[in-house]
Design a protein around this motif. Structure first.
Motif, PDB file in Angstrom:
ATOM      1  N   ASP A  58       0.983  -1.191  -0.038  1.00 41.71           N
ATOM      2  CA  ASP A  58       0.053  -0.065   0.031  1.00 41.71           C
ATOM      3  C   ASP A  58       1.066   1.136   0.154  1.00 41.71           C
ATOM      4  N   LEU A  59       1.759   1.112   0.939  1.00 42.79           N
ATOM      5  CA  LEU A  59       2.661   2.490   1.031  1.00 42.79           C
ATOM      6  C   LEU A  59       3.450   2.795  -0.322  1.00 42.79           C
ATOM      7  N   ALA A  60       4.061   1.629  -1.100  1.00 50.63           N
ATOM      8  CA  ALA A  60       4.830   1.749  -2.108  1.00 50.63           C
ATOM      9  C   ALA A  60       4.095   2.436  -3.179  1.00 50.63           C
ATOM     10  N   ARG A  61       2.574   2.377  -3.122  1.00 50.92           N
ATOM     11  CA  ARG A  61       1.889   3.024  -4.356  1.00 50.92           C
ATOM     12  C   ARG A  61       1.705   4.386  -4.184  1.00 50.92           C
ATOM     13  N   LEU A  62       2.101   4.882  -2.793  1.00 51.60           N
ATOM     14  CA  LEU A  62       1.934   6.365  -2.572  1.00 51.60           C
ATOM     15  C   LEU A  62       3.247   7.315  -2.941  1.00 51.60           C
ATOM     16  N   PRO A  63       3.155   8.552  -3.476  1.00 50.09           N
ATOM     17  CA  PRO A  63       4.456   9.125  -3.700  1.00 50.09           C
ATOM     18  C   PRO A  63       4.980   9.816  -2.731  1.00 50.09           C
ATOM     19  N   GLY A  64       6.453  10.373  -2.848  1.00 50.10           N
ATOM     20  CA  GLY A  64       7.024  11.066  -1.824  1.00 50.10           C
ATOM     21  C   GLY A  64       8.423  10.263  -1.715  1.00 50.10           C
ATOM     22  N   ASP A  65       9.461  11.342  -1.547  1.00 55.01           N
ATOM     23  CA  ASP A  65      10.799  11.142  -1.220  1.00 55.01           C
ATOM     24  C   ASP A  65      10.927  10.994   0.315  1.00 55.01           C
ATOM     25  N   VAL A  66      10.156  11.775   1.079  1.00 59.83           N
ATOM     26  CA  VAL A  66      10.498  11.404   2.407  1.00 59.83           C
ATOM     27  C   VAL A  66       8.966  11.347   3.004  1.00 59.83           C
ATOM     28  N   ILE A  67       8.712  10.695   4.376  1.00 58.22           N
ATOM     29  CA  ILE A  67       7.256  10.308   4.795  1.00 58.22           C
ATOM     30  C   ILE A  67       7.308  11.344   6.130  1.00 58.22           C
ATOM     31  N   PHE A  68       6.068  11.908   6.457  1.00 60.21           N
ATOM     32  CA  PHE A  68       5.917  12.550   7.602  1.00 60.21           C
ATOM     33  C   PHE A  68       4.674  11.745   8.249  1.00 60.21           C
ATOM     34  N   PRO A  69       4.768  10.869   9.080  1.00 66.51           N
ATOM     35  CA  PRO A  69       3.609  10.007   9.669  1.00 66.51           C
ATOM     36  C   PRO A  69       3.023  10.736  10.828  1.00 66.51           C
ATOM     37  N   VAL A  70       2.031  11.305  10.848  1.00 64.17           N
ATOM     38  CA  VAL A  70       1.402  12.193  11.916  1.00 64.17           C
ATOM     39  C   VAL A  70       0.107  11.361  12.476  1.00 64.17           C
ATOM     40  N   LEU A  71       0.713  10.054  13.025  1.00 66.80           N
ATOM     41  CA  LEU A  71      -0.327   9.138  13.512  1.00 66.80           C
ATOM     42  C   LEU A  71      -0.085   9.148  14.979  1.00 66.80           C
ATOM     43  N   HIS A  72      -1.124   8.941  15.760  1.00 68.95           N
ATOM     44  CA  HIS A  72      -1.260   8.821  17.207  1.00 68.95           C
ATOM     45  C   HIS A  72      -1.946   7.574  17.735  1.00 68.95           C
ATOM     46  N   GLY A  73      -1.119   6.779  18.659  1.00 70.84           N
ATOM     47  CA  GLY A  73      -1.922   5.570  18.949  1.00 70.84           C
ATOM     48  C   GLY A  73      -1.079   4.442  18.929  1.00 70.84           C
ATOM     49  N   PRO A  74      -1.384   3.115  19.233  1.00 70.25           N
ATOM     50  CA  PRO A  74      -0.360   2.017  19.434  1.00 70.25           C
ATOM     51  C   PRO A  74       0.078   1.425  17.843  1.00 70.25           C
ATOM     52  N   TRP A  75      -1.054   1.563  16.786  1.00 73.50           N
ATOM     53  CA  TRP A  75      -0.293   1.351  15.754  1.00 73.50           C
ATOM     54  C   TRP A  75       0.447   2.270  14.786  1.00 73.50           C
ATOM     55  N   GLY A  76      -0.305   3.410  15.195  1.00 70.41           N
ATOM     56  CA  GLY A  76       0.322   4.579  14.340  1.00 70.41           C
ATOM     57  C   GLY A  76       1.801   5.000  14.813  1.00 70.41           C
ATOM     58  N   GLU A  77       1.795   4.768  16.220  1.00 68.81           N
ATOM     59  CA  GLU A  77       2.820   5.539  16.934  1.00 68.81           C
ATOM     60  C   GLU A  77       3.732   4.515  17.571  1.00 68.81           C
ATOM     61  N   GLY A  78       3.390   3.441  17.517  1.00 75.08           N
ATOM     62  CA  GLY A  78       3.881   2.111  18.675  1.00 75.08           C
ATOM     63  C   GLY A  78       4.816   1.077  18.058  1.00 75.08           C
ATOM     64  N   GLY A  79       4.931   1.555  16.686  1.00 75.55           N
ATOM     65  CA  GLY A  79       5.809   0.452  16.204  1.00 75.55           C
ATOM     66  C   GLY A  79       5.594  -0.233  14.839  1.00 75.55           C
ATOM     67  N   ARG A  80       4.200  -0.374  14.700  1.00 73.14           N
ATOM     68  CA  ARG A  80       3.644  -1.349  13.829  1.00 73.14           C
ATOM     69  C   ARG A  80       3.695  -0.502  12.410  1.00 73.14           C
ATOM     70  N   LEU A  81       3.436   0.921  12.312  1.00 77.33           N
ATOM     71  CA  LEU A  81       3.611   1.756  11.128  1.00 77.33           C
ATOM     72  C   LEU A  81       5.031   2.001  10.974  1.00 77.33           C
ATOM     73  N   GLN A  82       5.908   2.035  11.799  1.00 79.20           N
ATOM     74  CA  GLN A  82       7.310   1.960  11.749  1.00 79.20           C
ATOM     75  C   GLN A  82       7.927   0.902  11.077  1.00 79.20           C
ATOM     76  N   ASP A  83       7.373  -0.344  11.436  1.00 83.18           N
ATOM     77  CA  ASP A  83       8.096  -1.402  10.542  1.00 83.18           C
ATOM     78  C   ASP A  83       7.565  -1.396   9.010  1.00 83.18           C
ATOM     79  N   VAL A  84       6.562  -0.988   8.875  1.00 78.19           N
ATOM     80  CA  VAL A  84       6.141  -0.776   7.336  1.00 78.19           C
ATOM     81  C   VAL A  84       6.862   0.513   6.690  1.00 78.19           C
ATOM     82  N   LEU A  85       7.147   1.551   7.354  1.00 79.81           N
ATOM     83  CA  LEU A  85       8.075   2.635   7.160  1.00 79.81           C
ATOM     84  C   LEU A  85       9.448   2.262   6.725  1.00 79.81           C
ATOM     85  N   GLU A  86       9.983   1.339   7.800  1.00 76.47           N
ATOM     86  CA  GLU A  86      11.254   0.967   7.647  1.00 76.47           C
ATOM     87  C   GLU A  86      11.663   0.160   6.307  1.00 76.47           C
ATOM     88  N   ALA A  87      10.477  -0.619   6.043  1.00 78.10           N
ATOM     89  CA  ALA A  87      10.904  -1.502   5.046  1.00 78.10           C
ATOM     90  C   ALA A  87      10.393  -0.800   3.640  1.00 78.10           C
TER      91      ALA A  87
END
Length: 322
Positions: A58-87
């Motif tokens: 899903d993320l690969a289909r979105l444009p951008g050279d750098v990502i600013f993830p402004v999400l709050h909570g256990p999924w968005g801020e607690g590691g799971r989204l960061q796993d996706v961002l890292e990949a």
């Protein structure tokens, strides 16, 4: 603060908001503000996307050279989204998966802070089905892996505690119990210092919060306009500097990046008790980190640009190209 102009080519910033967590609406408001600020800054192309939970494809289909993830909570801020961002192997603002998970866990954070010499209260897991509180009343019961006072209960007797434990069990959240400390509510933001190096933090002015209701709950944070905020309040001599140094050391130990905000209660005896540390503070018109940054001479467009540049500077591929 000097204006930052390190990016030699015009970067395209993908701002993410929304997510599946309880703080989705706050995230949407925060991400709107960040996208508007980056557009106002003028140095970037900006795409703003509202998401649910996403995976790497899903993320690969979105444009951008750098990502600013402004999400709050256990999924968005607690590691799971960061796993996706890292990949995705793209630079992104905020802590990596390890730091995000460490800071989201309030019990882990308090344990590390205590080892570092910060003042933390006693605490325990609120066991489902057990209405016997191990601490003297009054106490606070709150989820270990949530923010924005989601699921928080103030309990002054055994009946209230039993209801709080039952609510936690029904919600499926692991909750903790700690003493209700009465005092001044303070928050301290850290951002990446100018031309960031690893573990290089700038402490922003402290903010004191005085909610009209007496409780800084979700409504006081986001829905009411009668909460009083005092930037750089009058505090005991040396306290702001000490908390800034301690919080920066905690952020380094937890391996946080780019920005964070720590919350404290200052009691009548002068002890500043750490409550928690947040790796993606809010960016709404009520939010404390942008408020403190503005007081320090860093307006919202410059603040958001500074964080984008910190992400670019930290990314090994980008850093090697500069």
């Amino acid at each position: 603060m000097p204006r930052h102009d390190r990016v030699s080519t015009r970067a395209h910033v993908l701002v993410l908001g929304g997510g599946p967590d309880a703080e989705r609406e706050v995230s949407i408001a925060s991400s709107n503000a960040v996208a508007d600020a980056l557009r106002a800054h003028g140095a970037y192309d900006v795409t703003h996307e509202l998401i649910e939970a996403i995976d790497t494809s899903d993320l690969a289909r979105l444009p951008g050279d750098v990502i600013f993830p402004v999400l709050h909570g256990p999924w968005g801020e607690g590691g799971r989204l960061q796993d996706v961002l890292e990949a995705s192997e793209r630079p992104y603002v905020g802590s990596g998966p390890l730091g995000a998970r460490a800071a989201m866990d309030k019990i882990h954070t308090k344990g590390v802070a205590s080892i570092l010499g910060m003042e933390t209260s006693v605490h325990a897991i609120a066991q489902p089905g057990d209405a016997r509180c191990v601490l003297d009343f009054p106490v606070i019961v709150k989820p270990v892996l949530e923010g924005s006072t989601i699921g928080l209960h103030r309990c002054r007797d055994a009946d209230a505690y039993a209801r709080a434990v039952d609510d936690a069990a029904q919600s499926g959240r692991v909750s903790m119990v700690e003493p209700l400390i009465v005092g001044r509510e303070l928050t301290l933001g850290l951002i990446a210092d100018a031309y960031p190096e690893p573990n290089d933090w700038l402490a922003l002015p402290m903010v004191e919060i005085a909610p009209a209701s007496g409780h800084y709950d979700y409504e006081a944070k986001y829905l009411r306009d009668d909460t009083i905020y005092t930037v750089a309040p009058d505090l005991p001599a040396g306290l702001a500097q000490r908390l800034g140094e301690q919080t920066a050391r905690l952020a380094r130990t937890l391996e946080l990046r780019h920005l964070c905000r720590a919350d404290f209660i200052l009691d009548d005896d002068g002890s500043a008790w750490l409550l928690e540390i947040n790796t993606m503070p809010g960016f709404t018109d009520h939010s404390l980190l942008p408020m403190a940054a503005a007081h320090a001479g860093i307006p919202m467009p410059e603040l958001c640009a500074r964080l984008v540049e910190a992400a670019l500077a930290d990314h090994p591929t980008r850093a090697a190209a500069q």
